[in-house]
Design an enzyme around this catalytic site. Sequence first.
Site, PDB file in Angstrom:
ATOM      1  N   ASP A 145       0.683  -1.369   0.037  1.00 57.94           N
ATOM      2  CA  ASP A 145      -0.089   0.087  -0.082  1.00 57.94           C
ATOM      3  C   ASP A 145       0.729   1.105   0.001  1.00 57.94           C
ATOM      4  O   ASP A 145       0.116   2.340  -0.039  1.00 57.94           O
ATOM      5  CB  ASP A 145      -1.097   0.023   1.071  1.00 57.94           C
ATOM      6  N   GLU A 185      10.965  -4.168  12.353  1.00 61.67           N
ATOM      7  CA  GLU A 185      12.123  -3.463  11.689  1.00 61.67           C
ATOM      8  C   GLU A 185      13.334  -3.715  12.365  1.00 61.67           C
ATOM      9  O   GLU A 185      14.469  -4.144  12.329  1.00 61.67           O
ATOM     10  CB  GLU A 185      11.949  -2.301  11.204  1.00 61.67           C
TER      11      GLU A 185
HETATM   12  C1  UGA Z   1       3.243  -0.609   9.470  1.00 57.76           C
HETATM   13  C2  UGA Z   1       4.532  -1.096   8.761  1.00 57.76           C
HETATM   14  O1  UGA Z   1       4.974  -0.356   7.694  1.00 57.76           O
HETATM   15  C3  UGA Z   1       4.300  -2.757   8.402  1.00 57.76           C
HETATM   16  O2  UGA Z   1       5.749  -3.114   7.797  1.00 57.76           O
HETATM   17  C4  UGA Z   1       4.152  -3.474   9.441  1.00 57.76           C
HETATM   18  O3  UGA Z   1       4.147  -4.385   9.365  1.00 57.76           O
HETATM   19  C5  UGA Z   1       3.104  -2.601  10.310  1.00 57.76           C
HETATM   20  O4  UGA Z   1       3.096  -1.629  10.678  1.00 57.76           O
HETATM   21  C6  UGA Z   1       2.860  -3.287  11.807  1.00 57.76           C
HETATM   22  O5  UGA Z   1       3.651  -3.493  12.410  1.00 57.76           O
HETATM   23  O6  UGA Z   1       1.792  -3.937  11.971  1.00 57.76           O
HETATM   24  P1  UGA Z   1       1.072  -0.461   8.158  1.00 57.76           P
HETATM   25  O7  UGA Z   1       0.597   0.512   7.100  1.00 57.76           O
HETATM   26  O8  UGA Z   1       0.745   0.133   9.560  1.00 57.76           O
HETATM   27  O9  UGA Z   1       2.550  -0.690   8.277  1.00 57.76           O
HETATM   28  O10 UGA Z   1       0.597  -1.849   8.261  1.00 57.76           O
HETATM   29  P2  UGA Z   1      -0.286  -2.490   6.860  1.00 57.76           P
HETATM   30  O11 UGA Z   1       0.135  -1.765   5.485  1.00 57.76           O
HETATM   31  O12 UGA Z   1      -1.606  -2.697   7.110  1.00 57.76           O
HETATM   32  O13 UGA Z   1       0.363  -3.911   6.722  1.00 57.76           O
HETATM   33  C7  UGA Z   1       1.849  -4.122   6.407  1.00 57.76           C
HETATM   34  C8  UGA Z   1       2.052  -5.176   5.402  1.00 57.76           C
HETATM   35  O14 UGA Z   1       1.316  -6.348   5.826  1.00 57.76           O
HETATM   36  C9  UGA Z   1       1.024  -4.868   4.163  1.00 57.76           C
HETATM   37  O15 UGA Z   1       1.836  -5.128   2.839  1.00 57.76           O
HETATM   38  C10 UGA Z   1      -0.029  -5.743   4.254  1.00 57.76           C
HETATM   39  O16 UGA Z   1      -0.561  -6.331   2.698  1.00 57.76           O
HETATM   40  C11 UGA Z   1       0.586  -6.854   5.198  1.00 57.76           C
HETATM   41  N1  UGA Z   1      -0.439  -7.349   5.841  1.00 57.76           N
HETATM   42  C12 UGA Z   1      -1.329  -6.696   6.673  1.00 57.76           C
HETATM   43  C13 UGA Z   1      -0.650  -8.976   5.911  1.00 57.76           C
HETATM   44  O17 UGA Z   1      -0.061  -9.693   5.193  1.00 57.76           O
HETATM   45  N2  UGA Z   1      -1.402  -9.432   6.945  1.00 57.76           N
HETATM   46  C14 UGA Z   1      -2.547  -8.647   7.736  1.00 57.76           C
HETATM   47  O18 UGA Z   1      -3.088  -9.257   8.363  1.00 57.76           O
HETATM   48  C15 UGA Z   1      -2.195  -7.357   7.454  1.00 57.76           C
HETATM   49 MN    MN Z   2       0.815   0.123   5.179  1.00 56.38          MN
END
Ligand code: UGA
Ligand code: MN
Length: 245
Positions: free
Chosen positions: A106, A189
């Site tokens: 995203d 990270e």
């Molecule tokens: C932030 C960080 O940038 C992420 O890399 C980190 O994993 C996340 O917080 C966290 O610590 O929870 P954020 O934008 O809040 O990112 O999180 P998302 O974009 O919702 O998820 C990060 C990545 O994991 C995305 O590529 C999403 O597609 C994936 N994801 C999310 C999953 O594979 N499973 C889930 O249940 C949720």
């Molecule tokens: Mn994100």
Amino acid sequence: PPLYIITPTYRRPEQLAELTRLSHTLMLVPNLIWLVIEDAYNTNNLIDDVLKRSGLNYHYMIAPMPVQYKNKTKGPKPRGVSNRNKGLEWIRDNAFKGVLYFADDDNTYDLDLFTEIRYTKTVSLFPVGLITKAGVSSPIVQNGTFRGFYDGWIGGRKFAVDMAGFAVSVQFLLSRPKASMPYKPGFEEDGFLKSLSPFEPSEAELLASNCTRILVWHTQTKKNEPSLALNYNKYNNTNLVSLKN
Ligand code: UGA
Ligand code: MN
């Protein structure tokens, strides 16, 4: 050297849109291997179609979040961790040189980013534009020297960086056989970069003109209710007849 882009993804209404946008960015980048890893128990043909149509060299894999985390009712979950560790395993098994980068599905990527990270020798660091009050997450650089981290939340981390704010050389990863990402929300990270020990923040390569340019944005797409017309796995136009009214 090739770039290995590890992209975690999961099922939700905006998923196909995000992957379409990201695929069209990556189509403009030469010599790239895209590892798309879905937090799911099975693959999805709609996603495979988007990946196939990009013409990119991609590998579509699955890596479900372990149930003990998935079923958690309170507090944050370790999003994308099983996916990224799967990508790291794939690189250990299949790559011997190049650079890896964790690109969430995203975020928003400037093409210059891929030029900058391609020659990373160990670990490179660079700013990430945030849409929060902090505005940016970045190494603080004074006269070309690393001075610390700026981030909306430092949280006692040794590496107070965003997931989009660093790249790692494949050879360096391979020289650290135990390196992986921990299932620790907020500390993914930091935990991963600490697992590359011995390695200090001050040893990192500072990219993007001494961290003065923002080449990646931590954007977020508004959450939406599941759609009636577009199932996660199929879209059949004739269904619209029954959905009408
Ligand atoms: C932030 C960080 O940038 C992420 O890399 C980190 O994993 C996340 O917080 C966290 O610590 O929870 P954020 O934008 O809040 O990112 O999180 P998302 O974009 O919702 O998820 C990060 C990545 O994991 C995305 O590529 C999403 O597609 C994936 N994801 C999310 C999953 O594979 N499973 C889930 O249940 C949720
Ligand atoms: Mn994100």
